[in-house]
Design an enzyme around this catalytic site. Structure first.
Site, PDB file in Angstrom:
ATOM      1  N   GLU A  32       0.889  -1.235  -0.044  1.00  0.00           N
ATOM      2  CA  GLU A  32       0.179  -0.136   0.322  1.00  0.00           C
ATOM      3  C   GLU A  32       1.013   1.241   0.000  1.00  0.00           C
ATOM      4  O   GLU A  32       1.796   1.440   0.854  1.00  0.00           O
ATOM      5  CB  GLU A  32      -1.014  -0.020   1.301  1.00  0.00           C
ATOM      6  CG  GLU A  32      -2.001  -1.259   1.426  1.00  0.00           C
ATOM      7  CD  GLU A  32      -3.012  -1.036   0.066  1.00  0.00           C
ATOM      8  OE1 GLU A  32      -3.081   0.099  -0.343  1.00  0.00           O
ATOM      9  OE2 GLU A  32      -3.453  -2.210  -0.147  1.00  0.00           O
ATOM     10  N   GLU A  64       5.313  12.889  -4.617  1.00  0.00           N
ATOM     11  CA  GLU A  64       4.385  12.967  -3.293  1.00  0.00           C
ATOM     12  C   GLU A  64       5.530  13.435  -2.274  1.00  0.00           C
ATOM     13  O   GLU A  64       6.547  12.906  -2.056  1.00  0.00           O
ATOM     14  CB  GLU A  64       4.191  11.521  -2.875  1.00  0.00           C
ATOM     15  CG  GLU A  64       3.344  11.551  -1.584  1.00  0.00           C
ATOM     16  CD  GLU A  64       3.076  10.260  -1.056  1.00  0.00           C
ATOM     17  OE1 GLU A  64       4.193   9.496  -0.818  1.00  0.00           O
ATOM     18  OE2 GLU A  64       1.996   9.893  -0.608  1.00  0.00           O
TER      19      GLU A  64
HETATM   20  P1  NAD Z   1       8.652   4.609   4.123  1.00  0.00           P
HETATM   21  O1  NAD Z   1       8.903   3.664   2.787  1.00  0.00           O
HETATM   22  O2  NAD Z   1      10.044   5.565   4.229  1.00  0.00           O
HETATM   23  O3  NAD Z   1       8.756   3.702   5.545  1.00  0.00           O
HETATM   24  C1  NAD Z   1       7.898   2.831   5.982  1.00  0.00           C
HETATM   25  C2  NAD Z   1       8.291   1.837   6.667  1.00  0.00           C
HETATM   26  O4  NAD Z   1       9.264   1.125   5.940  1.00  0.00           O
HETATM   27  C3  NAD Z   1       8.888   2.230   7.887  1.00  0.00           C
HETATM   28  O5  NAD Z   1       8.685   1.294   9.029  1.00  0.00           O
HETATM   29  C4  NAD Z   1      10.478   2.291   7.592  1.00  0.00           C
HETATM   30  O6  NAD Z   1      11.362   1.792   8.627  1.00  0.00           O
HETATM   31  C5  NAD Z   1      10.411   0.624   6.500  1.00  0.00           C
HETATM   32  N1  NAD Z   1      11.503   0.785   5.690  1.00  0.00           N
HETATM   33  C6  NAD Z   1      12.090   1.741   5.101  1.00  0.00           C
HETATM   34  N2  NAD Z   1      13.506   1.088   4.356  1.00  0.00           N
HETATM   35  C7  NAD Z   1      12.954  -0.160   4.259  1.00  0.00           C
HETATM   36  C8  NAD Z   1      13.649  -1.282   3.657  1.00  0.00           C
HETATM   37  N3  NAD Z   1      14.850  -1.170   3.136  1.00  0.00           N
HETATM   38  N4  NAD Z   1      13.337  -2.580   4.044  1.00  0.00           N
HETATM   39  C9  NAD Z   1      12.302  -2.785   4.971  1.00  0.00           C
HETATM   40  N5  NAD Z   1      11.462  -1.815   5.423  1.00  0.00           N
HETATM   41  C10 NAD Z   1      12.015  -0.477   5.454  1.00  0.00           C
HETATM   42  O7  NAD Z   1       7.515   5.367   4.111  1.00  0.00           O
HETATM   43  P2  NAD Z   1       7.223   6.637   5.387  1.00  0.00           P
HETATM   44  O8  NAD Z   1       7.899   7.880   5.241  1.00  0.00           O
HETATM   45  O9  NAD Z   1       7.164   5.969   6.688  1.00  0.00           O
HETATM   46  O10 NAD Z   1       5.590   6.738   5.093  1.00  0.00           O
HETATM   47  C11 NAD Z   1       5.139   7.648   4.004  1.00  0.00           C
HETATM   48  C12 NAD Z   1       4.694   6.742   2.830  1.00  0.00           C
HETATM   49  O11 NAD Z   1       3.713   5.730   3.079  1.00  0.00           O
HETATM   50  C13 NAD Z   1       3.900   7.717   1.761  1.00  0.00           C
HETATM   51  O12 NAD Z   1       4.359   7.247   0.669  1.00  0.00           O
HETATM   52  C14 NAD Z   1       2.574   7.574   2.146  1.00  0.00           C
HETATM   53  O13 NAD Z   1       1.576   7.631   1.008  1.00  0.00           O
HETATM   54  C15 NAD Z   1       2.575   5.974   2.314  1.00  0.00           C
HETATM   55  N6  NAD Z   1       1.228   5.479   2.899  1.00  0.00           N
HETATM   56  C16 NAD Z   1       0.340   4.642   2.084  1.00  0.00           C
HETATM   57  C17 NAD Z   1      -0.675   4.234   2.881  1.00  0.00           C
HETATM   58  C18 NAD Z   1      -1.733   3.457   1.995  1.00  0.00           C
HETATM   59  O14 NAD Z   1      -2.478   2.792   2.589  1.00  0.00           O
HETATM   60  N7  NAD Z   1      -1.678   3.309   0.648  1.00  0.00           N
HETATM   61  C19 NAD Z   1      -1.170   4.489   4.090  1.00  0.00           C
HETATM   62  C20 NAD Z   1      -0.131   5.375   4.836  1.00  0.00           C
HETATM   63  C21 NAD Z   1       1.030   5.951   4.255  1.00  0.00           C
END
Ligand code: NAD
Length: 471
Positions: free
Chosen positions: A252, A368
């Site tokens: 997601e 975004e």
């Molecule tokens: P992010 O991708 O930086 O991090 C998300 C999670 O992934 C965190 O727990 C992070 O520690 C982990 N992560 C980061 N790198 C990783 C790796 N290499 N391997 C495994 N895990 C890793 O995103 P963010 O800044 O926390 O969140 C923002 C994003 O989330 C935005 O793009 C937003 O649109 C999206 N989002 C989507 C939904 C949906 O339902 N579609 C809902 C909420 C947020």
């Protein structure tokens, strides 16, 4: 604040026990003022391996518990979260910088998700179907996938845990939850409640940074399903790595959601919904309206009202200094009508920001920002609006403001998005409604709703052939 005053160290939950990471800790700072909230276990491959092993050991036993009983226990968990809603909301407010009121609403939403999923324990329906062969009965049953790695974003932490943990556990899986490094405290509380109610090892929580704690979870051959909510960049990497071993992967991801204001719109309502859609939770919502597409005939009037209202809109800080710097960097050279500058406050504050005259093919139109920033676009008519809205790598949510049923239906039909709202915001999720997007907003799964059960279970077709006894 009583709760945060008591909060010092936050650790992992592995196999029913609190576990300190061997490799040390990191500091979690509060976005509202930059002060220390807590020290957090900085987990790595060893902690992930232990958590996955605990889940692997617990899963077969958990799968033999009836779905009705699993649902009953999840109802207990939802009730426990309801009892702890104020403590949970205080932690979320401290770790994200959002208002207590917003955090309380999110705690309640997580509880409702729990109640909804718990009820599915009595409704884990399959199908019976006809067959071309005589004397054959075919029915379908849901089976757990196994061990699920659940990796989530920081933006609405409690609903993010609830959307994944409740359906995963209901379906008979054991899970390892990797919360965002920005929201360790709410994850520890959620883990504690799980541990009070569910057998040890069914829910494990591994705290830490994405590259250190998330990565080994994705890479582990013992993880059968990776369910991820976060950015498209991380999601793409996860899909490649977990896809290589053909693990089930649910992603997601992000959005660059558009809200269209037609020339027949109720402008008061359009302004109100645009503000909430663009700036609530400091724009850190996957469903945030970061593009507002306005018909030429009402553009000037809408812009005047919207910019004035944005200047008075109260929103919280963004999650980190890094995030603030990234957003400010992206705004360099942009035509800013409101906000756009760091506020003179400790912590990571940016006022509601409105930008215009951004070409549709500029990077700002595609990227975004995940902050309180929205772009105004001017279009001639609905066809031009639709072309602009659909000219995006993302397709999560969308909205249109119009008095015309025809326009609304045409938009709903033609827009490339997983959610459409007519005369409202780019919001729209409720526990019983599947949520997800198209294109780079996800991989086609829907979370929440009964659709979530498809993520966390596999269909098995059972063929019963009963030849009649020979006389
Ligand atoms: P992010 O991708 O930086 O991090 C998300 C999670 O992934 C965190 O727990 C992070 O520690 C982990 N992560 C980061 N790198 C990783 C790796 N290499 N391997 C495994 N895990 C890793 O995103 P963010 O800044 O926390 O969140 C923002 C994003 O989330 C935005 O793009 C937003 O649109 C999206 N989002 C989507 C939904 C949906 O339902 N579609 C809902 C909420 C947020």
């Amino acid at each position: 604040m009583s709760t945060t005053a008591r909060l010092t160290d936050v650790h992992n939950l592995i196999g029913g026990r609190e576990a300190v990471a061997a490799s040390g800790s990191f500091e979690k700072l509060q976005p509202a003022d930059g002060t220390l909230l807590c020290n957090v276990s900085r987990s790595g491959a060893a902690e992930v391996e232990a958590a996955v092993a605990a889940a692997r050991a617990a899963q077969p036993g958990w799968a033999t518990v009836t779905a009705v009983e699993r649902g009953r226990l999840l109802r207990e968990l939802a009730l426990a979260l309801q009892d702890a809603r104020e403590e949970a909301a205080e932690l979320v407010a401290a770790e994200t910088g959002k208002s207590l009121q917003l955090a309380l609403g999110e705690a309640d939403a997580a509880v409702e998700m729990g109640f909804f999923v718990a009820g599915e324990g009595r409704r884990l329906y399959g199908r019976t179907t006809t067959s071309s062969m005589p004397n054959r009965t075919v029915l379908t049953v849901r089976q757990p996938v196994g061990v699920a790695g659940l990796i989530v974003s920081f933006n609405t932490p409690l609903p993010n845990y609830a959307w994944k943990v409740f359906p995963a556990v209901l379906c008979g899986n054991a899970v390892v939850l990797k919360p965002s490094e920005h929201t360790p405290a709410s994850a520890a509380l959620f883990g504690r409640l799980c541990n009070e109610i569910l057998p040890p090892g069914v829910v494990n929580v591994v705290q830490g940074l994405g590259a250190e704690a998330g990565r080994p979870l994705v890479e582990s051959p013992e993880v059968d399903l990776v369910s991820f909510t976060g950015s498209a960049a991380t999601g793409r990497w996860i899909n490649e790595v977990a896809g290589r071993r053909l693990a089930k992967v649910c992603l997601e991801l992000g959005g660059k959601n558009a809200l269209v204001v037609c020339d027949d719109a109720d402008l008061d309502r359009a302004v109100e919904w645009s503000l909430a859609s663009a700036f609530s939770n400091a724009g850190q919502r996957c469903a945030a309206a970061s593009r507002i597409v306005v018909f030429d005939a009402v553009y000037e009037e809408f812009r005047g009202r919207f910019v004035e209202a944005a200047q008075g809109y109260e929103t919280g800080p963004v999650i980190s200094e890094e995030s603030l710097q990234r957003i400010l960097g992206a705004l360099e050279g942009a035509n800013v009508l409101a906000g756009g500058e760091r506020l003179d406050l400790p912590g990571w504050w940016l006022g509601p920001t409105v930008v215009e005259a951004v070409p549709a093919d500029a990077e700002l139109s595609f990227t975004e920002l995940f902050g309180p920033v929205t772009i105004l676009y001017r279009v001639r008519d609905l066809e031009e609006a639709l072309a602009l809205v659909n000219d995006s790598p993302y397709g999560l949510t969308s909205a249109i403001h119009t008095a015309s049923l025809h326009r609304a239906m045409h938009f709903a039909d033609a827009v490339q998005a997983g959610v459409v709202v007519v005369n409202g915001g780019t919001h729209g999720s409720e526990p019983h409604m599947g949520f997800g997007g198209v294109k780079q907003s996800g991989t086609g799964w829907r979370e929440a709703g009964v659709e979530a059960l498809d993520v966390y279970s596999e269909w098995k077709y059972v063929n019963l052939i009963a030849e009649p006894e020979q006389a």
